[in-house]
Scaffold this motif. Structure first.
Motif: not given
Length: 808
Positions: A699-704, A717-731, A757-763
């Motif tokens: 059984q495996y579960w990982s989320y970002a 370098t990385l600077t803040p961005n306030s215009t990008y609004t797409t949900n790019k969370n990963s589970s 038996n096996s199953a997987s899902n990405f959300e």
């Protein structure tokens, strides 16, 4: 006078240990029953190999009388026979866990190593445990022990009041040797007393010398035998029942055959017709947030057995054959893919491999995969069309490996992928060398590779590597360098992640060669590594590492280490764009490992780690813990829980095209927490030495979870961005469960029953309730059930011929 006597004894001991021992094989016209009794008269007449010597841990010492071993060798026109008596002054303590073939578990072991050409290049190794379990492998100094190789031979082990006995019959078809009338084979005998973790060999294997196969003894007296016709057929039949929630159960029947043919005394042809890999082990998929694909182990027997030649130069990754489709179809507006495949079907495959008397190894592998389509649907009109995602494709590997002086080699390797039509073709050629001094004290190794990709335009790339090492003694070291051009690409039939760099590395280490009062083994290492981007000259990596590992007198294993990156480095791969990089701050990584003695019923593995970054709030930590319990010689259960957390991890999530279309894309990163859990359960119940039940559950579960959106600047370098609004969370979460039954009902013949038996899902939406994630996965429509039965039968042409002859 005493000094002279002592020196004489020492000299004689060194002389006896450093010289090859010899044993005379006894010819017998009588049949030998493989019953573990050694009661035929021929055994009494045969010469005895004795006076075994410690291989590990106290290398070079004679075996104690109470643990002495006596071995005899017979032969006739069909096979060589080995009879071994393992004396033990505590016979009730002989360990005898029953396990699967090639996996001896916690059991005493006897083995014979045979080199029919006596050229120091390759051993055919046959083992029998005190639980009567067989194992076999091919051993070379370059590759080590390859247990994917399976031969057909007979054996029987029996426990006695004085220890235990092994009787073996190894047909000549399982070996390689010349057709000379009088022959001298290389041979060695091996014994492991598991409760003491001590290993013994008949002819001394000196651990100060960096070779194993060249330290065999000699087997004399073999005369007037001829290599047999090596022709084997392995037909199989499989039946599969497949079901998923919301779908009807359906069954499929498959059948085919594997063929092995000995072209001559050295070369073998393996062919697979109508392949069936439905019972291969599942892949341990992960949430892959990095810039590179996940690399999987090869679980298909055809591509693991006897492939040492094809691994030369590290240019062959067999999972490319029958892997994911290589083409992403172009989609018009309002189109989506409704039917596709995860892997392309293999039509057939063959390989030819072997080595001549002059030491020239030849390997040829060819495979063909079928033309494959995806179904594409127009979401507005409902119309569907087919698009090619993989054309008819031919894969080919050619290896020429010339060995000399028994311990060195130069190899020529070529991999070629040809796709039918106008699709991408690839050709990669390499030369690799592995050169050792005559005394096996120094090594010079390296390779040069050249890739040629023919797609819309021709792309050529170059790779080179060279390393030098001292390979003997307590103190050893190595240094080396690599150079890789930007366009080097072996990935159609190989796997390579990093390009466009050059590096320098070094290692110095110290080890004990014999036990001390407290330790059986000890080694400490110092490593340094520096890598530069080839075009900009910026540091891509700069680290030094120290680690040690040791085994105590109680045979518990401990290891620990740390790695320091003392300067900022630049990652050119995470941005997924040419000439862009992200700065990685200084960091410190440490880890430890504990593995208690598996001889005990209860044992534990523990592996913690932690990484600190020179950046506010950024760190990583985790651990694996794995208890195991052996209930009896038949039943073993193992469990592993893994947890890993990355706080304030900075990673790529997207690239946004500029409005004018001419400027470089805006590369979007996220400041995120990444958390991973996995539970793995393994179980084995051995009904007997040929019949086992096995359980494997993962059984495996990982989320970002993204906390802040960042934008990559040209200076890394990385600077803040306030215009990008797409949900790019990963589970990503997955479940795999295998319950299998295996029965070797005859040599080389097997019945396998598997329920999976096996199953997987990405959300993109993260549900942090662990229980809900698992239960949802096991109850939704993604859960698939497979029940399969497979029967494989081994047919030996020689056995059929002999039966016909006897009837006549």
């Amino acid at each position: 006078m005493k000094a002279i006597v002592f020196f004489t004894i020492l000299l004689c001991s060194f002389y006896s240990f450093s010289q090859k021992k010899s044993l005379e094989a006894k010819s017998t016209p009588h049949s030998i029953s493989i019953d573990g009794k050694l009661d035929e008269p021929a055994w009494e007449e045969a010469a005895t190999a004795s006076d075994f010597i410690v291989f590990e841990p106290d290398n070079g010492k004679p075996a104690p009388y109470g643990k002495r071993t006596e071995v005899k060798v017979l032969y006739n026109n069909d096979a060589i026979y080995i009879g071994a008596i393992m004396y033990d002054d505590e016979p009730n303590k002989v360990l005898k866990e029953i396990s699967q073939r090639d996996n001896f578990g916690t059991a005493d072991l006897f083995g014979v190593f045979i080199n029919g050409f006596n050229d120091g290049q390759q051993n055919f190794q046959f083992f029998v445990s005190a639980a009567d379990v067989q194992g076999d492998c091919i051993m070379t100094d370059a590759i080590g022990e390859d247990y994917s190789w399976d031969a057909i031979w007979l054996s029987k082990a029996k426990l006695t009041k004085e220890g235990w006995i092994v009787e073996m019959k190894i047909p000549y078809a399982a070996l390689r040797f010349s057709d000379q009338n009088k022959q001298t084979w290389g041979i060695n005998f091996f014994r492991e007393i598991k409760r003491e973790r001590k290993k013994y060999t008949w002819n001394l294997i000196d651990t100060k010398i960096g070779t194993f196969t060249q330290q065999n003894g000699n087997l004399e007296g073999i005369e007037n035998i001829k290599p047999p016709t090596r022709l084997f057929f392995m037909p199989y039949a499989s039946h599969y029942l497949n079901a998923a929630d919301g779908q009807k159960t359906y069954g499929t029947m498959k059948g085919g055959m594997d063929i092995k043919y000995g072209i001559n005394d050295a070369f073998t042809l393996d062919a697979i017709l109508i392949p069936d890999f439905g019972q291969a082990k599942y892949d341990d998929q992960i949430l892959n947030l990095g810039p590179f694909e996940q690399q999987f182990n090869e679980n298909r027997a055809f591509f693991t057995e006897g492939t040492d030649l094809f691994n030369k130069g590290n240019m062959f990754y067999s999972r490319r054959i029958g892997g994911k489709p290589s083409i992403d179809p172009d989609l018009n507006d309002n189109e989506e893919i409704t039917e596709t495949v995860q892997s392309v079907n293999l039509i057939n495959a063959l390989k030819v491999s072997g080595r001549t008397k002059a030491g020239l190894g030849v390997g040829i592998l060819n495979a063909i995969t079928e033309k494959t389509y995806a179904t594409i649907k127009d979401t507005l009109t409902g119309e569907t069309r087919s698009a090619i995602i993989e054309p008819l494709t031919n894969y080919n590997v050619l290896v020429l490996d010339q060995r000399f002086r028994k311990n060195s080699s130069v190899s020529l390797i070529n991999t070629n992928v040809t796709r039918n039509g106008h699709f991408r073709d690839a050709n990669v050629t390499g030369v690799a060398w592995d050169l050792n001094t005559k005394a096996n004290t120094y090594n010079l190794s390296g390779n040069v590779k050249y890739s040629n990709i023919n797609e819309l335009e021709v792309k050529k790339g170059f790779y080179s590597a060279i390393g030098f090492a001292e390979t003997s003694g307590n103190y050893r070291y190595s240094v080396g360098t690599d150079f890789v051009s930007k366009d080097f690409d072996p990935n159609d039939l190989g796997i390579n992640f990093y390009t466009n760099y050059y590096n320098f590395y070094g290692n110095a280490n110290y080890r004990i060669l014999n036990p001390t009062k407290l330790l059986n083994k000890f080694r400490i290492n110092y490593n340094m590594y520096t890598e530069f981007n080839r075009e900009s000259g910026k540091l891509q990596d700069n680290s030094f590492n120290t680690n040690f590992n040791l085994t105590t007198k109680q045979n518990n294993y401990y290891a620990a280490g740390f790695t320091v990156w003392p300067t900022e480095i630049y990652d050119y791969y995470e941005p997924r764009a040419d000439n862009r990089y992200v700065a990685i701050p200084r960091k410190f990584d440490s880890w430890a490992s504990i593995s208690t003695n598996y001889n005990y019923k209860f044992a534990l593995d523990l592996n913690p780690s932690v990484t600190f970054y020179d950046q506010s709030g950024r760190m990583s930590y985790g651990f694996d813990v794995g208890p195991r319990y052996r209930f009896s010689d038949k039943l073993l259960l193992t469990y592993t829980f893994s947890f890993f957390r990355r706080n304030n991890n900075k990673g790529y999530i997207d690239a946004v095209e500029q409005d004018n279309g001419n400027s470089p894309d805006n590369i979007i990163f996220a400041n995120r927490n990444v958390i991973t859990y996995s539970n793995t359960l393994g179980g084995k119940y051995a009904i007997n030495s040929t019949m086992t039940l096995n359980l494997a559950v993962r059984q495996y579960w990982s989320y970002a979870e993204n906390k802040d959106i960042l934008e990559l600047q040209p200076n890394g370098t990385l600077t803040p961005n306030s215009t990008y609004t797409t949900n790019k969370n990963s589970s990503f979460y997955s479940w795999n469960a295998d319950l299998s039954y295996s029965w070797w009902f005859a040599p080389g013949s097997q019945v396998s029953v598997l329920y999976r038996n096996s199953a997987s899902n990405f959300e993109r939406v993260i549900d942090k309730q662990f229980k809900d994630n698992v239960s949802h996965l096991l109850t939704n429509d993604a859960l698939k059930h497979i029940f399969s039965v497979s029967v494989k039968y081994f047919i030996d042409y020689n056995a059929i011929k002999n039966k016909i002859r006897n009837r006549g």
